[in-house]
Design an enzyme around this catalytic site. Structure first.
Site, PDB file in Angstrom:
ATOM      1  N   ASP A  94       0.860  -1.185   0.000  1.00 48.21           N
ATOM      2  CA  ASP A  94       0.000   0.000   0.000  1.00 48.21           C
ATOM      3  C   ASP A  94       0.894   1.230   0.000  1.00 48.21           C
ATOM      4  O   ASP A  94       1.207   1.807   1.038  1.00 48.21           O
ATOM      5  CB  ASP A  94      -0.915  -0.020   1.221  1.00 48.21           C
ATOM      6  CG  ASP A  94      -1.998   1.043   1.144  1.00 48.21           C
ATOM      7  OD1 ASP A  94      -2.049   1.753   0.118  1.00 48.21           O
ATOM      8  OD2 ASP A  94      -2.781   1.165   2.100  1.00 48.21           O
ATOM      9  N   ALA A  95       1.318   1.618  -1.195  1.00 51.69           N
ATOM     10  CA  ALA A  95       2.313   2.678  -1.355  1.00 51.69           C
ATOM     11  C   ALA A  95       1.744   3.939  -1.996  1.00 51.69           C
ATOM     12  O   ALA A  95       2.310   5.017  -1.859  1.00 51.69           O
ATOM     13  CB  ALA A  95       3.479   2.161  -2.201  1.00 51.69           C
ATOM     14  N   LYS A  96       0.645   3.772  -2.732  1.00 52.86           N
ATOM     15  CA  LYS A  96      -0.020   4.895  -3.412  1.00 52.86           C
ATOM     16  C   LYS A  96       0.970   5.720  -4.234  1.00 52.86           C
ATOM     17  O   LYS A  96       1.005   6.940  -4.169  1.00 52.86           O
ATOM     18  CB  LYS A  96      -0.776   5.764  -2.413  1.00 52.86           C
ATOM     19  CG  LYS A  96      -1.859   4.998  -1.654  1.00 52.86           C
ATOM     20  CD  LYS A  96      -2.574   5.869  -0.649  1.00 52.86           C
ATOM     21  CE  LYS A  96      -3.656   5.090   0.081  1.00 52.86           C
ATOM     22  NZ  LYS A  96      -3.098   4.074   1.013  1.00 52.86           N
ATOM     23  N   ARG A  97       1.767   5.030  -5.037  1.00 52.51           N
ATOM     24  CA  ARG A  97       2.727   5.688  -5.898  1.00 52.51           C
ATOM     25  C   ARG A  97       2.045   6.220  -7.158  1.00 52.51           C
ATOM     26  O   ARG A  97       0.877   5.975  -7.398  1.00 52.51           O
ATOM     27  CB  ARG A  97       3.857   4.720  -6.258  1.00 52.51           C
ATOM     28  CG  ARG A  97       4.650   4.178  -5.069  1.00 52.51           C
ATOM     29  CD  ARG A  97       5.338   5.280  -4.292  1.00 52.51           C
ATOM     30  NE  ARG A  97       6.388   4.758  -3.422  1.00 52.51           N
ATOM     31  CZ  ARG A  97       6.357   4.746  -2.105  1.00 52.51           C
ATOM     32  NH1 ARG A  97       5.309   5.246  -1.474  1.00 52.51           N
ATOM     33  NH2 ARG A  97       7.356   4.258  -1.386  1.00 52.51           N
ATOM     34  N   THR A 121      -0.592  -0.309  -4.710  1.00 53.70           N
ATOM     35  CA  THR A 121      -1.604   0.730  -4.921  1.00 53.70           C
ATOM     36  C   THR A 121      -0.966   1.912  -5.638  1.00 53.70           C
ATOM     37  O   THR A 121       0.161   2.303  -5.347  1.00 53.70           O
ATOM     38  CB  THR A 121      -2.229   1.183  -3.595  1.00 53.70           C
ATOM     39  OG1 THR A 121      -1.205   1.629  -2.702  1.00 53.70           O
ATOM     40  CG2 THR A 121      -3.009   0.052  -2.942  1.00 53.70           C
TER      41      THR A 121
END
Length: 274
Positions: A94-97, A121
């Protein structure tokens, strides 16, 4: 892990639970603080206690990056431990890069080559060229932010254009030009309720990663009513509601009991399709 394998795990375990490893050094039991790597010690105990009842783990990178090198080491050790001991578990970074192409390519290399994680993510705000580098890895998944569970989702995601189309709907429609339901999932917050019905009209076959049950107040029953499809199509995450239910030396047993309770609720919901 492909889509069919994911569904087979769901059927076998009668669960679509993802345990979120949002591990905060300030919230773990005090007795673990004497361990050389308290974050990994906590994660290992949680994973061992809950693996029977879940099909995925989702470490949130912010909690590890906040500790610098030590945190990243704990994250990598956690990922490797899950892969080596529970290879049927789907791992979500869950990094939301999401950045310009060459930067996204480096992020993709980190998670898919160096760490060999199943999925990451990704934020879609910068458009196609910020997402496609992640899609160049066969067998890996992009989980695109669509409609999140935070209050600020109203600021942009729910805004409408002149035709009444909401921004998250544009994201869902446009991103289907980039990849199919064998390589892309979407984040949809459990607190969004009836919006799942609208989302399924656009992406009927995709898996949805659903945070927000438990501590955030989302309803599992409502998510399943409006979001479940013939192959389940849901990975429902619970973090605080499982990993922090107890701060004593019995924390792992308490987490196991909490995961079992959610799994039993999920087994009831799955009867509609199994």
């Amino acid at each position: 892990m492909n889509k069919q394998s994911l569904f087979e795990n769901i059927k076998r375990k009668k669960s679509f639970l993802c345990v979120g490893l949002d591990t905060d050094i300030k919230k773990i039991p005090d007795h673990l603080l004497d361990d050389p790597d308290p974050i990994f010690a906590f994660n290992k105990a949680i994973v061992d206690a809950t693996a029977d009842y879940c099909i995925a783990y989702k470490p949130n990178l912010a909690f590890y990056e906040s500790m610098g090198v030590k945190g990243w080491i704990a994250f990598e050790k956690t990922v490797n431990y899950i892969k080596e001991n529970y290879p049927d578990q789907f791992i979500i970074a869950d990094a939301k890069r999401g950045d310009i192409g060459n930067t996204s390519a480096m992020y993709a290399r980190t998670f898919f080559e160096e760490l060999d994680i199943d999925s990451v993510t990704v934020a879609p705000y910068m458009g196609e060229d910020s997402v496609t580098p992640f899609l160049s890895y066969e067998g890996k998944w992009v989980i695109l932010l669509a409609l999140t569970s935070n209050k600020g989702s109203h600021d942009f995601q729910l805004t409408e254009d002149a035709n009444g189309e909401r921004l998250f709907e544009k994201v869902l429609k446009k991103s289907q030009e980039w990849a199919n339901d064998e390589q892309m999932m979407y984040v949809v917050g459990a607190t969004q309720g009836r919006a799942f019905e609208d989302i399924r009209k656009i992406v009927p076959n995709h898996f949805l990663l659903v945070p927000g049950i438990g501590a955030q107040g989302g309803s599992l029953e409502e998510v399943c009513k409006y979001g479940m499809n013939s192959t389940c199509g849901l990975i429902v995450n619970s973090s605080r509601g499982i990993i922090y239910v107890d701060k004593t030396e019995n924390f792992a047993a308490a987490a196991r009991a909490a995961a079992k309770e959610v799994q039993e609720q999920m087994a009831e919901q799955l009867k509609a399709i199994l």
